[in-house]
Enzyme design. Structure first.
Site, PDB file in Angstrom:
ATOM      1  N   ASP A 149      38.547  42.232  44.100  1.00 42.20           N
ATOM      2  CA  ASP A 149      38.237  41.520  42.861  1.00 42.20           C
ATOM      3  C   ASP A 149      39.391  41.665  41.876  1.00 42.20           C
ATOM      4  OD1 ASP A 149      35.736  40.825  43.764  1.00 42.20           O
ATOM      5  OD2 ASP A 149      34.682  42.416  42.707  1.00 42.20           O
ATOM      6  N   ARG A 150      39.547  40.688  41.008  1.00 41.63           N
ATOM      7  CA  ARG A 150      40.606  40.723  39.999  1.00 41.63           C
ATOM      8  C   ARG A 150      40.496  41.976  39.130  1.00 41.63           C
ATOM      9  NH1 ARG A 150      41.582  39.063  34.661  1.00 41.63           N
ATOM     10  NH2 ARG A 150      39.366  38.603  34.382  1.00 41.63           N
TER      11      ARG A 150
END
Length: 321
Positions: A149-150
């Site tokens: 995930d970012r």
């Protein structure tokens, strides 16, 4: 099995680590498109893309095989390929370096910082680990083996040669990679740990938060261990045995221990995209596996640290606390 014909080489190089758009013209049995411009106008109708592609055609920025400049009035050729670069909006620079943990002729392992997406998606295109690494390391064929995930920091693997990517991806698909994460959340002395959390997690397209659904067959499993405490804060080792979207964040929230800095669980907030003050306190700490290409036994450990462990007063209120 009949082999696919190889794709023609792109006449355009990457730009800032981003490949050009490649488009193959479909069959046109009814002769609906007398020329290239009419097809592209129909293909991109209903959005800003129609005007953009018209402008690219006028500027001579749409190319065919061998670098031939294509124009709107050129005849439509079913099955032909064309390439162009979209004009991308400016993105705020994510002001954190990517640290190389391991590099050999086949495999690249890096420490991805918080706030940097792994691969281009949505509004994050050039400010992604893939695009930046391609440009910074001069590795235009670099491709991701898996994703983080970012908002999650830590270890990410990339394949340097396209021919090796499938073998590395298969490791993850067959769950042959041992993964450990580290997370910071409040400490609940009444919660018995370690424990294995099993539940069914479902993610609805277009909804940012995934959810645990009661009943049904569990599809997500995580081992949660408490490894240290400090000032009401717990430091946890999280070992996922499956890979559902937001799995560790959902499971920790379900235990009443939302991860510090989480803007989604237990409730969705909307921090500014360039607000880097409170990163999600989740780190992909360990990757261990046997290399399917070289046979080497690897164990990589992140060199990053979760800042709230040493900076607790600044995390006593806010999202996810």
């Amino acid at each position: 099995m009949r082999r696919r014909a190889p794709l023609p080489p792109s006449p355009l190089p990457q730009r800032a680590g981003i490949d050009p758009v490649r488009l193959r013209l479909p069959a046109d049995p009814d002769g609906a498109w007398p020329d290239l411009g009419s097809y592209l106008a129909a293909h991109y109708a209903g959005g800003p893309g129609a005007a953009a592609i018209a402008g690219l055609l006028t500027a001579g920025r749409v190319l065919g095989p061998g670098g031939r400049v294509l124009r709107a009035e050129d005849p439509y050729e079913a099955g032909a390929y064309l390439w162009f670069h979209r004009d991308l909006p400016a993105e705020p620079a994510v002001p954190f370096a990517i640290r190389v943990v391991h590099r050999d002729p086949h495999l690249l392992v890096v420490d991805k910082p918080h706030f940097l997406a792994t691969t281009p998606r949505g509004s994050h295109i050039t400010q992604t680990a893939l695009a930046r690494l391609r440009a910074e390391l001069d590795l235009p064929q670099l491709s991701p083996v898996h994703r983080l995930d970012r908002l999650t920091a830590g270890l990410v693997m990339f394949s340097i040669r396209p021919a090796d990517r499938g073998a590395y991806q298969l490791l993850f698909q067959q769950r042959q990679v041992h993964k450990e994460y580290e997370a910071l959340a409040r400490h609940d002395p009444q919660l018995a740990l370690p424990r294995t959390v099993r539940s069914r997690i479902e993610k609805t397209r277009g909804v940012i938060a995934a959810a645990e659904v009661p009943g049904g067959e569990p599809n997500a499993e995580s081992l949660v261990e408490l490894i240290a405490t400090r000032g009401g804060l717990g430091r946890y080792r999280l070992t996922p045995h499956t890979g559902r979207t937001h799995q560790l964040r959902v499971h920790m929230n379900g235990l009443g221990l939302p991860i510090l800095g989480d803007p989604v669980y237990p409730q969705v907030t909307d921090p500014a995209p360039d607000d880097y003050r409170r990163p999600l306190q989740l780190l992909a700490r360990v990757l261990a596996f046997t290399d399917p290409v070289t046979g080497a036994v690897h164990r990589f450990e992140s060199g990053l640290a979760l800042q709230a462990w040493d900076d607790l007063p600044g995390w006593e209120s806010g999202p996810g606390s």
